[in-house]
Scaffold this motif. Structure first.
Motif, PDB file in Angstrom:
ATOM      1  N   GLY A   1      61.573 -32.333 -78.058  1.00  0.00           N
ATOM      2  CA  GLY A   1      61.720 -31.825 -79.417  1.00  0.00           C
ATOM      3  C   GLY A   1      62.152 -32.919 -80.377  1.00  0.00           C
ATOM      4  N   ARG A   2      61.846 -32.724 -81.670  1.00  0.00           N
ATOM      5  CA  ARG A   2      62.064 -33.775 -82.672  1.00  0.00           C
ATOM      6  C   ARG A   2      63.219 -33.427 -83.602  1.00  0.00           C
ATOM      7  NH1 ARG A   2      57.578 -30.772 -82.674  1.00  0.00           N
ATOM      8  NH2 ARG A   2      57.047 -31.049 -84.885  1.00  0.00           N
ATOM      9  N   ILE A   3      63.837 -34.469 -84.132  1.00  0.00           N
ATOM     10  CA  ILE A   3      64.870 -34.304 -85.145  1.00  0.00           C
ATOM     11  C   ILE A   3      64.633 -35.320 -86.256  1.00  0.00           C
ATOM     12  CG2 ILE A   3      66.531 -35.901 -84.074  1.00  0.00           C
ATOM     13  CD1 ILE A   3      68.739 -33.916 -85.036  1.00  0.00           C
ATOM     14  N   ALA A   4      64.951 -34.913 -87.491  1.00  0.00           N
ATOM     15  CA  ALA A   4      64.877 -35.811 -88.645  1.00  0.00           C
ATOM     16  C   ALA A   4      66.145 -35.654 -89.458  1.00  0.00           C
ATOM     17  CB  ALA A   4      63.656 -35.486 -89.502  1.00  0.00           C
ATOM     18  N   LEU A   5      66.848 -36.760 -89.661  1.00  0.00           N
ATOM     19  CA  LEU A   5      68.028 -36.791 -90.526  1.00  0.00           C
ATOM     20  C   LEU A   5      67.714 -37.714 -91.692  1.00  0.00           C
ATOM     21  CD1 LEU A   5      71.069 -37.198 -88.094  1.00  0.00           C
ATOM     22  CD2 LEU A   5      70.084 -35.087 -89.002  1.00  0.00           C
ATOM     23  N   ALA A   6      67.855 -37.186 -92.909  1.00  0.00           N
ATOM     24  CA  ALA A   6      67.527 -37.985 -94.085  1.00  0.00           C
ATOM     25  C   ALA A   6      68.739 -38.126 -94.988  1.00  0.00           C
ATOM     26  CB  ALA A   6      66.373 -37.360 -94.856  1.00  0.00           C
ATOM     27  N   SER A   7      68.818 -39.272 -95.662  1.00  0.00           N
ATOM     28  CA  SER A   7      69.921 -39.527 -96.586  1.00  0.00           C
ATOM     29  C   SER A   7      69.417 -40.300 -97.797  1.00  0.00           C
ATOM     30  CB  SER A   7      71.031 -40.320 -95.896  1.00  0.00           C
ATOM     31  OG  SER A   7      72.045 -40.668 -96.820  1.00  0.00           O
ATOM     32  N   GLN A   8      69.703 -39.759 -98.982  1.00  0.00           N
ATOM     33  CA  GLN A   8      69.537 -40.504-100.227  1.00  0.00           C
ATOM     34  C   GLN A   8      70.919 -40.622-100.842  1.00  0.00           C
ATOM     35  OE1 GLN A   8      67.273 -38.707-103.421  1.00  0.00           O
ATOM     36  NE2 GLN A   8      66.765 -40.706-104.296  1.00  0.00           N
ATOM     37  N   PRO A   9      71.570 -41.772-100.693  1.00  0.00           N
ATOM     38  CA  PRO A   9      72.949 -41.914-101.186  1.00  0.00           C
ATOM     39  C   PRO A   9      73.063 -41.564-102.666  1.00  0.00           C
ATOM     40  CG  PRO A   9      72.337 -43.790 -99.822  1.00  0.00           C
ATOM     41  CD  PRO A   9      71.082 -43.003-100.052  1.00  0.00           C
ATOM     42  N   ARG A  10      74.099 -40.818-102.995  1.00  0.00           N
ATOM     43  CA  ARG A  10      74.317 -40.401-104.385  1.00  0.00           C
ATOM     44  C   ARG A  10      75.601 -40.985-104.974  1.00  0.00           C
ATOM     45  NH1 ARG A  10      69.684 -38.926-106.707  1.00  0.00           N
ATOM     46  NH2 ARG A  10      68.675 -37.127-105.728  1.00  0.00           N
ATOM     47  N   CYS A  11      76.214 -41.925-104.277  1.00  0.00           N
ATOM     48  CA  CYS A  11      77.444 -42.523-104.794  1.00  0.00           C
ATOM     49  C   CYS A  11      77.109 -43.460-105.958  1.00  0.00           C
ATOM     50  CB  CYS A  11      78.155 -43.290-103.687  1.00  0.00           C
ATOM     51  SG  CYS A  11      77.137 -44.539-102.870  1.00  0.00           S
ATOM     52  N   PRO A  12      78.054 -43.683-106.871  1.00  0.00           N
ATOM     53  CA  PRO A  12      77.806 -44.575-108.010  1.00  0.00           C
ATOM     54  C   PRO A  12      77.375 -45.968-107.534  1.00  0.00           C
ATOM     55  CG  PRO A  12      79.829 -43.347-108.347  1.00  0.00           C
ATOM     56  CD  PRO A  12      79.405 -43.072-106.937  1.00  0.00           C
ATOM     57  N   GLY A  13      76.323 -46.496-108.149  1.00  0.00           N
ATOM     58  CA  GLY A  13      75.857 -47.832-107.814  1.00  0.00           C
ATOM     59  C   GLY A  13      75.019 -47.914-106.550  1.00  0.00           C
ATOM     60  N   ALA A  14      74.620 -46.774-105.994  1.00  0.00           N
ATOM     61  CA  ALA A  14      73.816 -46.780-104.753  1.00  0.00           C
ATOM     62  C   ALA A  14      72.523 -47.556-104.965  1.00  0.00           C
ATOM     63  CB  ALA A  14      73.519 -45.352-104.327  1.00  0.00           C
ATOM     64  N   ASN A  15      72.153 -48.351-103.948  1.00  0.00           N
ATOM     65  CA  ASN A  15      70.944 -49.166-104.031  1.00  0.00           C
ATOM     66  C   ASN A  15      70.319 -49.284-102.642  1.00  0.00           C
ATOM     67  OD1 ASN A  15      72.573 -51.007-102.645  1.00  0.00           O
ATOM     68  ND2 ASN A  15      73.090 -52.141-104.513  1.00  0.00           N
ATOM     69  N   ARG A  16      69.402 -50.222-102.481  1.00  0.00           N
ATOM     70  CA  ARG A  16      68.720 -50.386-101.182  1.00  0.00           C
ATOM     71  C   ARG A  16      69.697 -50.712-100.061  1.00  0.00           C
ATOM     72  NH1 ARG A  16      63.349 -50.457-101.170  1.00  0.00           N
ATOM     73  NH2 ARG A  16      62.278 -50.509-103.184  1.00  0.00           N
ATOM     74  N   ASP A  17      70.697 -51.513-100.365  1.00  0.00           N
ATOM     75  CA  ASP A  17      71.679 -51.861 -99.336  1.00  0.00           C
ATOM     76  C   ASP A  17      72.471 -50.619 -98.902  1.00  0.00           C
ATOM     77  OD1 ASP A  17      70.898 -54.485 -99.415  1.00  0.00           O
ATOM     78  OD2 ASP A  17      72.476 -55.112-100.801  1.00  0.00           O
ATOM     79  N   THR A  18      72.808 -49.775 -99.867  1.00  0.00           N
ATOM     80  CA  THR A  18      73.516 -48.537 -99.544  1.00  0.00           C
ATOM     81  C   THR A  18      72.670 -47.674 -98.622  1.00  0.00           C
ATOM     82  OG1 THR A  18      74.328 -48.622-101.832  1.00  0.00           O
ATOM     83  CG2 THR A  18      74.866 -46.658-100.547  1.00  0.00           C
ATOM     84  N   THR A  19      71.380 -47.572 -98.947  1.00  0.00           N
ATOM     85  CA  THR A  19      70.468 -46.780 -98.120  1.00  0.00           C
ATOM     86  C   THR A  19      70.331 -47.376 -96.726  1.00  0.00           C
ATOM     87  OG1 THR A  19      69.230 -45.997-100.051  1.00  0.00           O
ATOM     88  CG2 THR A  19      68.103 -45.913 -97.922  1.00  0.00           C
TER      89      THR A  19
END
Length: 205
Positions: free
Chosen positions: A148-166
């Protein structure tokens, strides 16, 4: 000080929507274009099949639930959310597929039984709020069939979030899934601002 307190209360509504503020937060989540793109993208990555039994944890206004139901046409879609406001909003959004969707008002640490094993599980921007995420993920792995499969996704919403945060968020999700016993991990990225990371894994056979 008053403005700061009000801002914090509104931010809290995106964690556990309730009351009038929760309905406003739900409207924002349902109508923000980036939210729709993010949820549709994660569902596409999960490769849902017509017969699949799928669970979404923390479904919010139900964007991904509708996408799942459109794919699992002969299967079953379950959704668990700890906000009664979001259960109501998602029920309205997915009314056309009501016979194939079951929405449950519960927290991730009090999951109900789903009968037969699940084929797939997903969580979009919710695992960071779970109590003891590694334990929750072990419990979710126990609900999945072998393979079976699992997918966990995150789009950081903290102030100043960028590619490094992701990138850091992706690393944290990988570590959590590894601790929980998932294998075959891979990371996908959606180029929004900030980018979205989705980590996919398999329940070992």
């Amino acid at each position: 000080m008053v403005k700061t307190g009000l801002k914090q209360r509104m931010i809290g509504q995106f964690h556990r929507p309730h009351g009038v503020g929760g309905r406003i937060a739900g409207w924002v989540m349902a109508h923000r274009a980036s939210n729709r793109r993010r949820n549709v993208w994660v569902v596409e990555l999960l490769d849902v099949r017509p017969e699949d039994r799928v669970l979404e944890v923390g479904f919010g206004p139900g964007i991904a639930l509708g996408e799942l139901a459109a794919r699992a046409t002969r299967g079953r879609v379950y959704g668990v959310d700890h906000s009664a406001v979001m259960v109501g909003r998602a029920a309205k959004r997915t009314r056309a597929a009501a016979g194939r969707i079951e929405l449950i008002h519960a927290s991730v640490d009090r999951l109900p039984s789903f009968g037969e094993p699940l084929d797939a599980v997903l969580a979009v921007n919710s695992s960071g709020f779970w109590p003891d995420p590694p334990q929750r993920l072990r419990e979710l792995r126990g609900l999945l069939r072998p393979g079976g499969r699992i997918a966990l996704a995150s789009q950081p919403r903290c102030p100043g979030a960028n590619r490094d945060t992701t990138a850091r968020a992706a690393g944290e999700l990988r570590e959590l899934l590894t601790q929980a016993g998932f294998t075959g991990l891979r990371v996908e990225t959606l180029d929004l601002d900030p980018p979205v990371a989705c980590v996919l894994g398999l329940n070992p056979r």
